[in-house]
Scaffold this active site. Sequence first.
Site, PDB file in Angstrom:
ATOM      1  N   CYS A 117       2.026  -8.250  -9.839  1.00 53.97           N
ATOM      2  CA  CYS A 117       0.732  -7.568  -9.672  1.00 53.97           C
ATOM      3  C   CYS A 117       0.288  -6.826 -10.927  1.00 53.97           C
ATOM      4  O   CYS A 117      -0.887  -6.474 -11.052  1.00 53.97           O
ATOM      5  CB  CYS A 117       0.806  -6.593  -8.519  1.00 53.97           C
ATOM      6  SG  CYS A 117       1.244  -7.377  -6.976  1.00 53.97           S
ATOM      7  N   HIS A 257      -4.584  -1.209  -8.902  1.00 49.03           N
ATOM      8  CA  HIS A 257      -4.108  -2.349  -8.116  1.00 49.03           C
ATOM      9  C   HIS A 257      -4.353  -2.040  -6.638  1.00 49.03           C
ATOM     10  O   HIS A 257      -4.147  -0.914  -6.191  1.00 49.03           O
ATOM     11  CB  HIS A 257      -2.616  -2.580  -8.389  1.00 49.03           C
ATOM     12  CG  HIS A 257      -2.036  -3.663  -7.539  1.00 49.03           C
ATOM     13  ND1 HIS A 257      -2.677  -4.857  -7.361  1.00 49.03           N
ATOM     14  CD2 HIS A 257      -0.894  -3.723  -6.796  1.00 49.03           C
ATOM     15  CE1 HIS A 257      -1.962  -5.612  -6.545  1.00 49.03           C
ATOM     16  NE2 HIS A 257      -0.875  -4.943  -6.196  1.00 49.03           N
ATOM     17  N   ASN A 287      -4.208  -7.372  -0.703  1.00 48.33           N
ATOM     18  CA  ASN A 287      -3.527  -7.337  -2.004  1.00 48.33           C
ATOM     19  C   ASN A 287      -3.521  -8.751  -2.600  1.00 48.33           C
ATOM     20  O   ASN A 287      -2.819  -9.624  -2.097  1.00 48.33           O
ATOM     21  CB  ASN A 287      -2.097  -6.819  -1.786  1.00 48.33           C
ATOM     22  CG  ASN A 287      -1.283  -6.782  -3.071  1.00 48.33           C
ATOM     23  OD1 ASN A 287      -1.702  -7.313  -4.103  1.00 48.33           O
ATOM     24  ND2 ASN A 287      -0.118  -6.175  -2.992  1.00 48.33           N
TER      25      ASN A 287
HETATM   26  N1  ACO Z   1       2.147  -4.261  12.420  1.00 48.19           N
HETATM   27  C1  ACO Z   1       2.768  -3.371  13.223  1.00 48.19           C
HETATM   28  N2  ACO Z   1       3.901  -2.724  12.859  1.00 48.19           N
HETATM   29  C2  ACO Z   1       4.420  -3.012  11.662  1.00 48.19           C
HETATM   30  C3  ACO Z   1       3.826  -3.943  10.780  1.00 48.19           C
HETATM   31  C4  ACO Z   1       2.638  -4.584  11.204  1.00 48.19           C
HETATM   32  N3  ACO Z   1       1.989  -5.477  10.450  1.00 48.19           N
HETATM   33  N4  ACO Z   1       4.548  -4.006   9.659  1.00 48.19           N
HETATM   34  C5  ACO Z   1       5.564  -3.154   9.808  1.00 48.19           C
HETATM   35  N5  ACO Z   1       5.508  -2.571  11.011  1.00 48.19           N
HETATM   36  C6  ACO Z   1       6.414  -1.594  11.616  1.00 48.19           C
HETATM   37  C7  ACO Z   1       7.757  -1.622  10.986  1.00 48.19           C
HETATM   38  O1  ACO Z   1       8.544  -2.636  11.561  1.00 48.19           O
HETATM   39  C8  ACO Z   1       8.291  -0.232  11.270  1.00 48.19           C
HETATM   40  O2  ACO Z   1       8.843  -0.250  12.555  1.00 48.19           O
HETATM   41  P1  ACO Z   1      10.254   0.461  12.801  1.00 48.19           P
HETATM   42  O3  ACO Z   1      10.050   1.903  12.446  1.00 48.19           O
HETATM   43  O4  ACO Z   1      10.501   0.196  14.235  1.00 48.19           O
HETATM   44  O5  ACO Z   1      11.223  -0.241  11.877  1.00 48.19           O
HETATM   45  C9  ACO Z   1       7.023   0.625  11.336  1.00 48.19           C
HETATM   46  O6  ACO Z   1       5.924  -0.289  11.394  1.00 48.19           O
HETATM   47  C10 ACO Z   1       6.843   1.510  10.128  1.00 48.19           C
HETATM   48  O7  ACO Z   1       7.217   0.793   8.982  1.00 48.19           O
HETATM   49  P2  ACO Z   1       7.093   1.430   7.547  1.00 48.19           P
HETATM   50  O8  ACO Z   1       7.637   0.472   6.544  1.00 48.19           O
HETATM   51  O9  ACO Z   1       7.599   2.830   7.521  1.00 48.19           O
HETATM   52  O10 ACO Z   1       5.519   1.512   7.433  1.00 48.19           O
HETATM   53  P3  ACO Z   1       4.733   2.105   6.256  1.00 48.19           P
HETATM   54  O11 ACO Z   1       3.869   3.185   6.718  1.00 48.19           O
HETATM   55  O12 ACO Z   1       5.611   2.376   5.058  1.00 48.19           O
HETATM   56  O13 ACO Z   1       3.797   0.880   5.844  1.00 48.19           O
HETATM   57  C11 ACO Z   1       3.693  -0.871   4.230  1.00 48.19           C
HETATM   58  C12 ACO Z   1       4.377  -0.348   5.495  1.00 48.19           C
HETATM   59  C13 ACO Z   1       2.227  -1.026   4.488  1.00 48.19           C
HETATM   60  C14 ACO Z   1       4.321  -2.222   3.871  1.00 48.19           C
HETATM   61  C15 ACO Z   1       3.925   0.153   3.092  1.00 48.19           C
HETATM   62  O14 ACO Z   1       5.289   0.476   3.003  1.00 48.19           O
HETATM   63  C16 ACO Z   1       3.461  -0.349   1.757  1.00 48.19           C
HETATM   64  O15 ACO Z   1       2.279  -0.496   1.525  1.00 48.19           O
HETATM   65  N6  ACO Z   1       4.406  -0.579   0.802  1.00 48.19           N
HETATM   66  C17 ACO Z   1       4.070  -1.040  -0.511  1.00 48.19           C
HETATM   67  C18 ACO Z   1       3.888  -2.505  -0.470  1.00 48.19           C
HETATM   68  C19 ACO Z   1       3.309  -3.057  -1.747  1.00 48.19           C
HETATM   69  O16 ACO Z   1       2.536  -2.412  -2.391  1.00 48.19           O
HETATM   70  N7  ACO Z   1       3.711  -4.276  -2.068  1.00 48.19           N
HETATM   71  C20 ACO Z   1       3.106  -5.064  -3.050  1.00 48.19           C
HETATM   72  C21 ACO Z   1       3.499  -4.764  -4.431  1.00 48.19           C
HETATM   73  S1  ACO Z   1       2.572  -5.724  -5.466  1.00 48.19           S
HETATM   74  C22 ACO Z   1       3.357  -7.219  -5.941  1.00 48.19           C
HETATM   75  O17 ACO Z   1       3.966  -7.311  -6.974  1.00 48.19           O
HETATM   76  C23 ACO Z   1       3.239  -8.449  -5.070  1.00 48.19           C
END
Ligand code: ACO
Length: 334
Positions: A117, A257, A287
Amino acid sequence: MMENRNSAGILGTGWYVPERIITNEDLEQMVDTSNEWIVERTGIHERHAAALDQPTSDLAERAARMALEDAGVAAADLDLIIVATLTPDRVMPSTASVLQDRLGARQAAAFDLSAACSGFDYAAVVACQFIETGVYRHILVIGAETMSKVIDWTDRNTCVLFGDGAGAAVFGSVEDGLGVQSFDLGSDGSGSELLQIPAGGSLKPLTAEALLMHENCVHMDGRAVFRFAVRILGETVEKSLAKAGLKKEDIDWLVPHQANTRIIDAAASRLELPAEKVIVNIGKYGNMSAASIPVALAEAAHAHRFRKGDLVALAGFGAGLTWASCIMKWAKED
Ligand code: ACO
Protein backbone atom coordinates in the site's frame (compact mmCIF):
# COMPACT_ATOMS: atom_id res chain seq x y z
CA MET A 1 16.41 19.50 -2.02
CA MET A 2 20.04 19.58 -3.27
CA GLU A 3 21.20 22.65 -5.18
CA ASN A 4 21.30 22.59 -9.01
CA ARG A 5 18.50 20.08 -9.11
CA ASN A 6 15.30 20.49 -11.08
CA SER A 7 12.09 20.75 -9.11
CA ALA A 8 10.04 17.60 -9.69
CA GLY A 9 6.27 17.53 -9.44
CA ILE A 10 2.99 16.28 -10.83
CA LEU A 11 1.95 17.46 -14.30
CA GLY A 12 -1.33 15.54 -14.50
CA THR A 13 -3.41 12.86 -12.79
CA GLY A 14 -5.98 10.23 -13.67
CA TRP A 15 -7.91 7.35 -12.12
CA TYR A 16 -10.18 4.46 -12.95
CA VAL A 17 -12.33 2.04 -10.97
CA PRO A 18 -14.11 -0.96 -12.51
CA GLU A 19 -17.88 -0.76 -13.00
CA ARG A 20 -19.00 -3.62 -10.73
CA ILE A 21 -19.85 -2.50 -7.19
CA ILE A 22 -19.96 -4.79 -4.16
CA THR A 23 -21.97 -3.26 -1.31
CA ASN A 24 -21.87 -4.18 2.38
CA GLU A 25 -25.32 -5.68 1.87
CA ASP A 26 -23.86 -7.95 -0.83
CA LEU A 27 -21.20 -9.08 1.65
CA GLU A 28 -23.87 -9.83 4.27
CA GLN A 29 -25.02 -12.55 1.87
CA MET A 30 -21.50 -14.01 1.58
CA VAL A 31 -20.02 -14.00 5.12
CA ASP A 32 -21.16 -13.51 8.72
CA THR A 33 -20.98 -9.70 8.81
CA SER A 34 -23.25 -6.67 8.86
CA ASN A 35 -23.37 -3.28 7.19
CA GLU A 36 -23.31 -1.66 10.66
CA TRP A 37 -20.12 -3.49 11.71
CA ILE A 38 -18.28 -2.65 8.49
CA VAL A 39 -19.28 1.04 8.48
CA GLU A 40 -18.59 1.55 12.18
CA ARG A 41 -15.24 -0.32 12.27
CA THR A 42 -13.86 0.75 8.86
CA GLY A 43 -15.91 3.55 7.23
CA ILE A 44 -16.43 1.44 4.11
CA HIS A 45 -19.86 1.32 2.41
CA GLU A 46 -18.96 -0.25 -0.92
CA ARG A 47 -16.02 -1.17 -3.15
CA HIS A 48 -15.46 -1.84 -6.86
CA ALA A 49 -14.35 -5.17 -8.30
CA ALA A 50 -12.74 -5.95 -11.65
CA ALA A 51 -14.32 -8.45 -14.02
CA LEU A 52 -12.75 -11.93 -13.87
CA ASP A 53 -11.11 -11.36 -17.26
CA GLN A 54 -9.97 -7.82 -16.40
CA PRO A 55 -6.31 -7.70 -15.33
CA THR A 56 -4.56 -4.98 -13.35
CA SER A 57 -2.96 -3.64 -16.56
CA ASP A 58 -6.43 -2.81 -17.91
CA LEU A 59 -7.23 -0.60 -14.91
CA ALA A 60 -3.74 0.90 -15.06
CA GLU A 61 -4.07 1.74 -18.76
CA ARG A 62 -7.32 3.66 -18.27
CA ALA A 63 -5.93 5.68 -15.37
CA ALA A 64 -2.70 6.29 -17.32
CA ARG A 65 -4.48 7.60 -20.43
CA MET A 66 -6.43 10.07 -18.29
CA ALA A 67 -3.26 11.26 -16.54
CA LEU A 68 -1.37 11.69 -19.81
CA GLU A 69 -4.20 13.76 -21.28
CA ASP A 70 -4.43 15.87 -18.12
CA ALA A 71 -0.67 16.47 -18.26
CA GLY A 72 -0.64 17.19 -22.00
CA VAL A 73 2.15 14.62 -22.39
CA ALA A 74 2.19 12.10 -25.24
CA ALA A 75 2.92 8.46 -24.38
CA ALA A 76 5.76 8.59 -26.91
CA ASP A 77 7.43 11.24 -24.71
CA LEU A 78 7.53 9.07 -21.58
CA ASP A 79 11.01 8.08 -20.37
CA LEU A 80 9.92 5.67 -17.65
CA ILE A 81 6.82 3.85 -16.41
CA ILE A 82 6.62 2.56 -12.83
CA VAL A 83 3.66 0.45 -11.74
CA ALA A 84 3.27 0.00 -7.99
CA THR A 85 1.20 -3.12 -7.38
CA LEU A 86 0.90 -6.29 -5.33
CA THR A 87 -1.48 -7.77 -7.90
CA PRO A 88 0.52 -7.74 -11.14
CA ASP A 89 -0.98 -9.38 -14.24
CA ARG A 90 1.67 -12.08 -13.88
CA VAL A 91 4.77 -12.60 -11.73
CA MET A 92 6.73 -12.21 -14.96
CA PRO A 93 6.82 -10.02 -17.06
CA SER A 94 6.17 -6.76 -15.23
CA THR A 95 2.79 -5.11 -15.61
CA ALA A 96 4.67 -1.91 -16.46
CA SER A 97 6.15 -3.56 -19.57
CA VAL A 98 2.69 -4.70 -20.71
CA LEU A 99 1.43 -1.18 -20.20
CA GLN A 100 4.36 0.36 -22.04
CA ASP A 101 3.38 -1.57 -25.15
CA ARG A 102 -0.36 -0.82 -24.81
CA LEU A 103 0.29 2.90 -24.44
CA GLY A 104 2.80 2.99 -27.30
CA ALA A 105 5.43 4.47 -25.00
CA ARG A 106 8.28 3.33 -27.22
CA GLN A 107 11.05 5.31 -25.50
CA ALA A 108 10.08 4.33 -21.98
CA ALA A 109 11.87 1.99 -19.60
CA ALA A 110 9.42 0.09 -17.40
CA PHE A 111 9.35 -1.79 -14.12
CA ASP A 112 7.02 -2.78 -11.29
CA LEU A 113 7.63 -1.73 -7.71
CA SER A 114 6.59 -3.80 -4.73
CA ALA A 115 5.87 -1.91 -1.52
CA ALA A 116 2.21 -2.90 -1.04
CA CYS A 117 0.00 0.00 0.00
CA SER A 118 3.01 2.34 0.30
CA GLY A 119 3.88 1.57 -3.33
CA PHE A 120 2.63 4.74 -5.00
CA ASP A 121 4.57 7.00 -2.62
CA TYR A 122 7.70 4.87 -3.02
CA ALA A 123 7.36 5.02 -6.82
CA ALA A 124 6.72 8.77 -6.79
CA VAL A 125 9.91 9.34 -4.81
CA VAL A 126 11.91 7.12 -7.19
CA ALA A 127 10.50 9.02 -10.17
CA CYS A 128 11.43 12.37 -8.65
CA GLN A 129 15.09 11.37 -8.34
CA PHE A 130 15.31 10.90 -12.11
CA ILE A 131 13.50 14.20 -12.77
CA GLU A 132 15.51 16.20 -10.24
CA THR A 133 18.83 15.01 -11.66
CA GLY A 134 17.64 15.76 -15.20
CA VAL A 135 18.15 12.17 -16.37
CA TYR A 136 14.50 11.79 -17.42
CA ARG A 137 11.84 14.36 -18.37
CA HIS A 138 8.51 12.54 -18.12
CA ILE A 139 7.69 9.61 -15.84
CA LEU A 140 4.35 7.86 -15.49
CA VAL A 141 3.71 6.53 -11.98
CA ILE A 142 0.73 4.27 -11.40
CA GLY A 143 -0.73 2.51 -8.37
CA ALA A 144 -3.01 -0.24 -9.66
CA GLU A 145 -4.63 -3.20 -7.93
CA THR A 146 -7.14 -5.96 -8.46
CA MET A 147 -7.34 -6.95 -4.79
CA SER A 148 -10.55 -8.87 -5.51
CA LYS A 149 -8.35 -11.55 -7.12
CA VAL A 150 -6.24 -12.15 -4.00
CA ILE A 151 -8.99 -11.94 -1.40
CA ASP A 152 -10.41 -14.95 0.41
CA TRP A 153 -14.13 -14.25 -0.08
CA THR A 154 -14.95 -16.61 2.81
CA ASP A 155 -12.82 -14.66 5.34
CA ARG A 156 -14.83 -11.83 6.91
CA ASN A 157 -11.66 -10.43 8.53
CA THR A 158 -10.30 -9.36 5.13
CA CYS A 159 -12.94 -9.59 2.39
CA VAL A 160 -14.87 -6.55 3.60
CA LEU A 161 -11.82 -4.27 3.49
CA PHE A 162 -10.44 -4.22 -0.03
CA GLY A 163 -11.39 -2.90 -3.48
CA ASP A 164 -10.01 -2.57 -7.01
CA GLY A 165 -8.83 0.55 -8.83
CA ALA A 166 -5.95 2.46 -10.39
CA GLY A 167 -4.56 5.96 -9.99
CA ALA A 168 -1.86 7.57 -12.10
CA ALA A 169 0.30 10.67 -12.14
CA VAL A 170 2.72 12.06 -14.71
CA PHE A 171 5.83 13.49 -13.07
CA GLY A 172 8.05 16.08 -14.69
CA SER A 173 10.03 19.23 -14.12
CA VAL A 174 7.98 22.03 -12.51
CA GLU A 175 8.47 25.70 -11.58
CA ASP A 176 11.40 26.25 -9.20
CA GLY A 177 10.40 25.79 -5.56
CA LEU A 178 7.20 23.90 -6.34
CA GLY A 179 6.80 20.11 -6.50
CA VAL A 180 8.31 17.63 -4.06
CA GLN A 181 9.84 19.23 -0.96
CA SER A 182 10.79 16.16 1.08
CA PHE A 183 9.97 12.52 1.70
CA ASP A 184 10.30 9.73 4.24
CA LEU A 185 10.48 6.07 3.23
CA GLY A 186 10.74 3.24 5.72
CA SER A 187 10.41 -0.47 6.32
CA ASP A 188 10.31 -2.85 9.28
CA GLY A 189 10.63 -6.34 7.85
CA SER A 190 10.24 -7.90 11.29
CA GLY A 191 6.52 -7.39 10.68
CA SER A 192 6.52 -9.22 7.35
CA GLU A 193 4.27 -12.01 8.71
CA LEU A 194 1.53 -9.61 9.81
CA LEU A 195 0.23 -8.96 6.32
CA GLN A 196 1.06 -11.44 3.59
CA ILE A 197 0.03 -13.71 0.75
CA PRO A 198 1.68 -16.90 2.05
CA ALA A 199 1.88 -19.00 -1.14
CA GLY A 200 2.72 -18.41 -4.77
CA GLY A 201 6.28 -17.17 -4.31
CA SER A 202 9.61 -18.98 -3.98
CA LEU A 203 9.09 -19.46 -0.22
CA LYS A 204 6.00 -21.54 -0.80
CA PRO A 205 5.24 -22.32 -4.43
CA LEU A 206 1.57 -22.72 -5.23
CA THR A 207 0.31 -26.27 -4.70
CA ALA A 208 -3.16 -27.80 -4.71
CA GLU A 209 -2.96 -27.97 -0.91
CA ALA A 210 -1.99 -24.30 -0.61
CA LEU A 211 -4.93 -23.36 -2.84
CA LEU A 212 -7.26 -25.42 -0.70
CA MET A 213 -6.03 -23.52 2.39
CA HIS A 214 -6.54 -20.18 0.55
CA GLU A 215 -2.85 -19.43 1.00
CA ASN A 216 -2.86 -17.63 -2.35
CA CYS A 217 -4.96 -14.93 -0.63
CA VAL A 218 -4.28 -12.03 1.74
CA HIS A 219 -3.75 -13.07 5.37
CA MET A 220 -3.66 -10.34 7.98
CA ASP A 221 -3.31 -9.76 11.70
CA GLY A 222 -5.74 -6.82 11.61
CA ARG A 223 -5.21 -5.65 15.18
CA ALA A 224 -1.40 -5.59 14.91
CA VAL A 225 -1.52 -3.76 11.56
CA PHE A 226 -4.02 -1.31 13.04
CA ARG A 227 -1.70 -0.48 15.97
CA PHE A 228 1.24 0.00 13.60
CA ALA A 229 -0.79 2.14 11.19
CA VAL A 230 -2.18 4.48 13.84
CA ARG A 231 1.36 5.27 14.99
CA ILE A 232 3.20 5.40 11.66
CA LEU A 233 0.88 7.47 9.46
CA GLY A 234 1.24 10.67 11.49
CA GLU A 235 4.87 9.94 12.39
CA THR A 236 6.06 9.66 8.78
CA VAL A 237 4.41 12.96 7.85
CA GLU A 238 6.09 14.63 10.84
CA LYS A 239 9.46 13.31 9.61
CA SER A 240 8.88 14.65 6.10
CA LEU A 241 7.77 18.02 7.48
CA ALA A 242 10.93 18.26 9.62
CA LYS A 243 13.17 17.44 6.63
CA ALA A 244 11.61 20.33 4.67
CA GLY A 245 11.71 22.72 7.65
CA LEU A 246 7.91 22.88 7.64
CA LYS A 247 5.31 22.70 10.43
CA LYS A 248 2.01 20.83 10.81
CA GLU A 249 0.03 24.03 10.27
CA ASP A 250 1.70 24.48 6.86
CA ILE A 251 -0.17 21.44 5.49
CA ASP A 252 -3.09 22.39 3.23
CA TRP A 253 -4.09 18.81 2.34
CA LEU A 254 -3.41 15.34 3.69
CA VAL A 255 -3.94 12.51 1.19
CA PRO A 256 -3.65 9.38 3.38
CA HIS A 257 -3.78 5.71 2.49
CA GLN A 258 -7.44 4.70 2.71
CA ALA A 259 -7.43 1.59 4.92
CA ASN A 260 -9.74 2.55 7.76
CA THR A 261 -11.35 5.88 8.75
CA ARG A 262 -10.22 5.34 12.34
CA ILE A 263 -6.59 5.17 11.18
CA ILE A 264 -7.06 8.31 9.06
CA ASP A 265 -8.73 10.16 11.97
CA ALA A 266 -5.84 9.23 14.29
CA ALA A 267 -3.31 10.63 11.82
CA ALA A 268 -5.32 13.80 11.28
CA SER A 269 -5.63 14.32 15.01
CA ARG A 270 -1.87 13.85 15.57
CA LEU A 271 -1.18 16.35 12.77
CA GLU A 272 -3.86 18.71 14.19
CA LEU A 273 -5.64 18.81 10.83
CA PRO A 274 -9.36 19.59 10.58
CA ALA A 275 -11.43 17.03 8.63
CA GLU A 276 -11.90 19.40 5.68
CA LYS A 277 -8.15 19.25 4.94
CA VAL A 278 -8.10 15.45 4.72
CA ILE A 279 -9.02 13.70 1.45
CA VAL A 280 -11.17 10.66 2.26
CA ASN A 281 -12.86 8.41 -0.30
CA ILE A 282 -12.70 5.06 1.53
CA GLY A 283 -16.49 4.93 1.86
CA LYS A 284 -17.03 4.23 -1.83
CA TYR A 285 -13.81 2.36 -2.70
CA GLY A 286 -12.50 0.51 0.38
CA ASN A 287 -8.75 -0.14 0.61
CA MET A 288 -7.33 -0.23 -2.93
CA SER A 289 -3.79 -0.82 -1.66
CA ALA A 290 -1.27 0.99 -3.92
CA ALA A 291 -4.14 2.61 -5.83
CA SER A 292 -5.71 4.30 -2.80
CA ILE A 293 -3.48 7.35 -2.60
CA PRO A 294 -3.28 8.14 -6.35
CA VAL A 295 -7.05 7.69 -6.81
CA ALA A 296 -7.74 10.04 -3.87
CA LEU A 297 -5.16 12.48 -5.24
CA ALA A 298 -6.54 12.41 -8.79
CA GLU A 299 -10.16 12.75 -7.67
CA ALA A 300 -9.31 15.74 -5.49
CA ALA A 301 -7.23 17.36 -8.25
CA HIS A 302 -9.99 16.95 -10.84
CA ALA A 303 -12.53 18.29 -8.33
CA HIS A 304 -10.36 21.48 -8.28
CA ARG A 305 -9.63 21.15 -4.57
CA PHE A 306 -5.91 21.98 -4.89
CA ARG A 307 -4.62 25.47 -5.73
CA LYS A 308 -1.16 26.05 -7.18
CA GLY A 309 1.29 26.33 -4.25
CA ASP A 310 -0.87 24.33 -1.80
CA LEU A 311 1.15 22.01 0.45
CA VAL A 312 -0.05 18.45 -0.14
CA ALA A 313 1.14 15.55 2.06
CA LEU A 314 0.79 11.98 0.75
CA ALA A 315 1.13 9.30 3.44
CA GLY A 316 0.83 5.53 3.30
CA PHE A 317 1.63 2.29 5.10
CA GLY A 318 1.29 -1.35 4.26
CA ALA A 319 2.68 -4.84 4.07
CA GLY A 320 6.42 -5.20 4.54
CA LEU A 321 5.83 -3.54 6.85
CA THR A 322 6.44 -0.37 4.88
CA TRP A 323 5.56 3.29 5.19
CA ALA A 324 6.09 6.39 3.08
CA SER A 325 5.24 10.05 2.98
CA CYS A 326 5.97 12.72 0.43
CA ILE A 327 5.31 16.41 0.75
CA MET A 328 4.81 18.53 -2.34
CA LYS A 329 3.79 22.04 -3.27
CA TRP A 330 1.05 21.56 -5.86
CA ALA A 331 2.56 22.73 -9.13
CA LYS A 332 -0.33 22.47 -11.57
CA GLU A 333 -2.39 25.52 -12.51
CA ASP A 334 -6.04 24.75 -11.71
N1 ACO B 1 -17.89 -8.52 10.40
C1 ACO B 1 -18.23 -8.79 11.68
N2 ACO B 1 -17.30 -9.06 12.63
C2 ACO B 1 -16.02 -9.08 12.26
C3 ACO B 1 -15.61 -8.82 10.94
C4 ACO B 1 -16.61 -8.53 9.98
N3 ACO B 1 -16.33 -8.26 8.70
N4 ACO B 1 -14.28 -8.89 10.87
C5 ACO B 1 -13.84 -9.18 12.10
N5 ACO B 1 -14.88 -9.32 12.93
C6 ACO B 1 -14.89 -9.66 14.36
C7 ACO B 1 -13.65 -10.35 14.77
O1 ACO B 1 -13.74 -11.72 14.50
C8 ACO B 1 -13.57 -10.05 16.26
O2 ACO B 1 -14.37 -11.00 16.91
P1 ACO B 1 -13.81 -11.69 18.24
O3 ACO B 1 -13.59 -10.57 19.22
O4 ACO B 1 -14.90 -12.62 18.60
O5 ACO B 1 -12.53 -12.37 17.83
C9 ACO B 1 -14.28 -8.70 16.38
O6 ACO B 1 -14.94 -8.47 15.13
C10 ACO B 1 -13.34 -7.55 16.64
O7 ACO B 1 -12.18 -7.74 15.86
P2 ACO B 1 -11.02 -6.68 15.87
O8 ACO B 1 -9.90 -7.18 15.02
O9 ACO B 1 -10.70 -6.22 17.25
O10 ACO B 1 -11.76 -5.47 15.16
P3 ACO B 1 -11.17 -4.08 14.90
O11 ACO B 1 -11.99 -3.06 15.52
O12 ACO B 1 -9.68 -4.03 15.16
O13 ACO B 1 -11.34 -3.95 13.32
C11 ACO B 1 -10.06 -4.19 11.32
C12 ACO B 1 -10.76 -4.91 12.47
C13 ACO B 1 -11.06 -3.35 10.58
C14 ACO B 1 -9.45 -5.24 10.39
C15 ACO B 1 -8.95 -3.28 11.91
O14 ACO B 1 -8.15 -4.01 12.79
C16 ACO B 1 -8.08 -2.67 10.85
O15 ACO B 1 -8.52 -1.83 10.10
N6 ACO B 1 -6.78 -3.06 10.81
C17 ACO B 1 -5.85 -2.53 9.85
C18 ACO B 1 -6.01 -3.25 8.58
C19 ACO B 1 -5.25 -2.61 7.44
O16 ACO B 1 -5.10 -1.43 7.40
N7 ACO B 1 -4.79 -3.46 6.53
C20 ACO B 1 -4.30 -3.06 5.28
C21 ACO B 1 -2.91 -2.58 5.28
S1 ACO B 1 -2.55 -2.03 3.72
C22 ACO B 1 -1.76 -3.23 2.72
O17 ACO B 1 -0.56 -3.27 2.60
C23 ACO B 1 -2.59 -4.22 1.93
